[in-house]
Design an enzyme around this catalytic site. Sequence first.
Site, PDB file in Angstrom:
ATOM      1  N   GLY A 122     -11.850  -7.705   8.151  1.00 36.26           N
ATOM      2  CA  GLY A 122     -10.619  -6.919   8.216  1.00 36.26           C
ATOM      3  C   GLY A 122     -10.974  -5.476   8.542  1.00 36.26           C
ATOM      4  CB  THR A 145      -6.813  -8.859   6.938  1.00 36.65           C
ATOM      5  OG1 THR A 145      -5.990  -8.536   5.808  1.00 36.65           O
ATOM      6  CG2 THR A 145      -6.211  -8.166   8.148  1.00 36.65           C
ATOM      7  CG  ASP A 147      -3.856  -7.151   3.637  1.00 34.60           C
ATOM      8  OD1 ASP A 147      -3.373  -8.009   2.884  1.00 34.60           O
ATOM      9  OD2 ASP A 147      -4.841  -6.455   3.331  1.00 34.60           O
ATOM     10  CG  MET A 189      -2.008  -9.972  -2.419  1.00 31.64           C
ATOM     11  SD  MET A 189      -3.565 -10.824  -2.094  1.00 31.64           S
ATOM     12  CE  MET A 189      -4.359 -10.696  -3.692  1.00 31.64           C
ATOM     13  N   GLY A 190      -0.714  -7.439   0.566  1.00 32.69           N
ATOM     14  CA  GLY A 190      -0.542  -6.756   1.851  1.00 32.69           C
ATOM     15  C   GLY A 190      -1.143  -5.370   1.881  1.00 32.69           C
ATOM     16  CD  GLN A 295       0.591 -13.302  -1.618  1.00 34.90           C
ATOM     17  OE1 GLN A 295       1.347 -12.666  -0.892  1.00 34.90           O
ATOM     18  NE2 GLN A 295       0.084 -12.781  -2.733  1.00 34.90           N
TER      19      GLN A 295
HETATM   20  O1  F6P Z   1      -6.958  -7.292   2.017  1.00 32.75           O
HETATM   21  C1  F6P Z   1      -6.631  -8.539   1.500  1.00 32.75           C
HETATM   22  C2  F6P Z   1      -6.180  -8.433   0.080  1.00 32.75           C
HETATM   23  O2  F6P Z   1      -5.843  -9.720  -0.390  1.00 32.75           O
HETATM   24  C3  F6P Z   1      -5.034  -7.453  -0.171  1.00 32.75           C
HETATM   25  O3  F6P Z   1      -3.787  -7.980   0.219  1.00 32.75           O
HETATM   26  C4  F6P Z   1      -5.177  -7.193  -1.644  1.00 32.75           C
HETATM   27  O4  F6P Z   1      -4.638  -5.939  -2.003  1.00 32.75           O
HETATM   28  C5  F6P Z   1      -6.674  -7.181  -1.832  1.00 32.75           C
HETATM   29  O5  F6P Z   1      -7.228  -7.914  -0.751  1.00 32.75           O
HETATM   30  C6  F6P Z   1      -7.143  -7.802  -3.128  1.00 32.75           C
HETATM   31  O6  F6P Z   1      -8.506  -7.605  -3.221  1.00 32.75           O
HETATM   32  P1  F6P Z   1      -9.433  -8.406  -4.224  1.00 32.75           P
HETATM   33  O7  F6P Z   1      -9.612  -9.799  -3.687  1.00 32.75           O
HETATM   34  O8  F6P Z   1     -10.699  -7.631  -4.206  1.00 32.75           O
HETATM   35  O9  F6P Z   1      -8.740  -8.426  -5.537  1.00 32.75           O
END
Ligand code: F6P
Length: 372
Positions: A122, A145, A147, A189-190, A295
């Site tokens: 990403g 990603t 996002d 998320m996002g 997600q």
């Molecule tokens: O970038 C992808 C993502 O899932 C985001 O949507 C979210 O904020 C973040 O990663 C969560 O990160 P982690 O897996 O480190 O908790």
Amino acid sequence: MADQTTKRIAVNTGGGDAPGLNAVIRAVVLAAIQRGWEVYGIEDGYAGLLRGEEGEVVALTRDRVRGITFLGGTILGTTSRGNPFEWPVLSEGEVVDRRDRSDEVVEAFHDRGFDCLVAIGGDGSLRLAQRLAEKGMPVVGVPKTIDNDVAGTDFTFGFHTAVETATEAIDKVHTTAEAHERVMVVEVMGRDAGWIALYSGVAGTADVVLIPEIPFRIEAVCEKIRERQRRGRDFAVVCVAEGARHEGREEAVTKEVPSGEVTQTRLGGIGQVVAEEIAEHTGKETRSLVLGHLQRGGTPSPYDRLIALRFGTAAVRCIAEDHIGCMVGLRDDGITHMPMEEAIQQKKYVSPDGDVVQTARELGIALGDEEV
Ligand code: F6P
């Protein structure tokens, strides 16, 4: 089809996982094998290239990538803590320092005789790949990603699957919201982009969709709920992006999460905040739920698989045609490539004037910025 020179390609996956990573890996391997090239997988981001770290470099044969197109996750492993420019130094399980090990990564890459790295990542991982490219490591990027916030492509793979998961959740929440005459708030998320919230909120016919690109006022949210009540619809579904913010507030709501040896700050908690504020202002019974990593998991949708397979083969084509330093992407449903530096210069956000936002407004979905 086979090229004159045999190339040795390395591939890795970095940052948070997204459905479709394995499909890209398979596509890279099959397209490279067709050209008579060899492919190696670097495990756990860049760890496989660093001496003393867990993670290896594994030969990716046709057999090794059989039957993985539909698998979520990544057979190579990934990490969001694998920045070679700030590698953690541990002592008795604690991070005591950070070291720049990027030169070691580049050296190990050349020592192994690799010609190019296909970096699947990403925004953050592609930035790291770009910095390694500046140190002399030939790289081709593949944008991933859920996002969907990478600027050099209309869509990243993983996004549509995440939207599908979120939409299904919103559908399910609808029936329980109606049965109990409650307001249900679903947090998706996002990061600081509202793509997942907007697409799933509109597809799932939420009554309110809150995204980071359009700061909201709780009064406007509550007015939508009251308007529904006046029409005899005594329940509502609110879809809120984890990065959504109240108008006039700079910071989004965050939480601390344990992350191995350290604690990391992550977006999260706005759903509960919004649910409490709605209850306070309207007197309605509210509940909130956070969809979280659901997600990111599971089988990629056919659309995501297709983008992933197209990206993987396009990355190999880029190497064959000497478009090193490029990122592959999707524009108007066709495959493109552009210099990675350009592709990651800025992030891609929802345009408040875009047609999906307009669609939402014309359907009567509140975005939280309406005059009341
Ligand atoms: O970038 C992808 C993502 O899932 C985001 O949507 C979210 O904020 C973040 O990663 C969560 O990160 P982690 O897996 O480190 O908790």
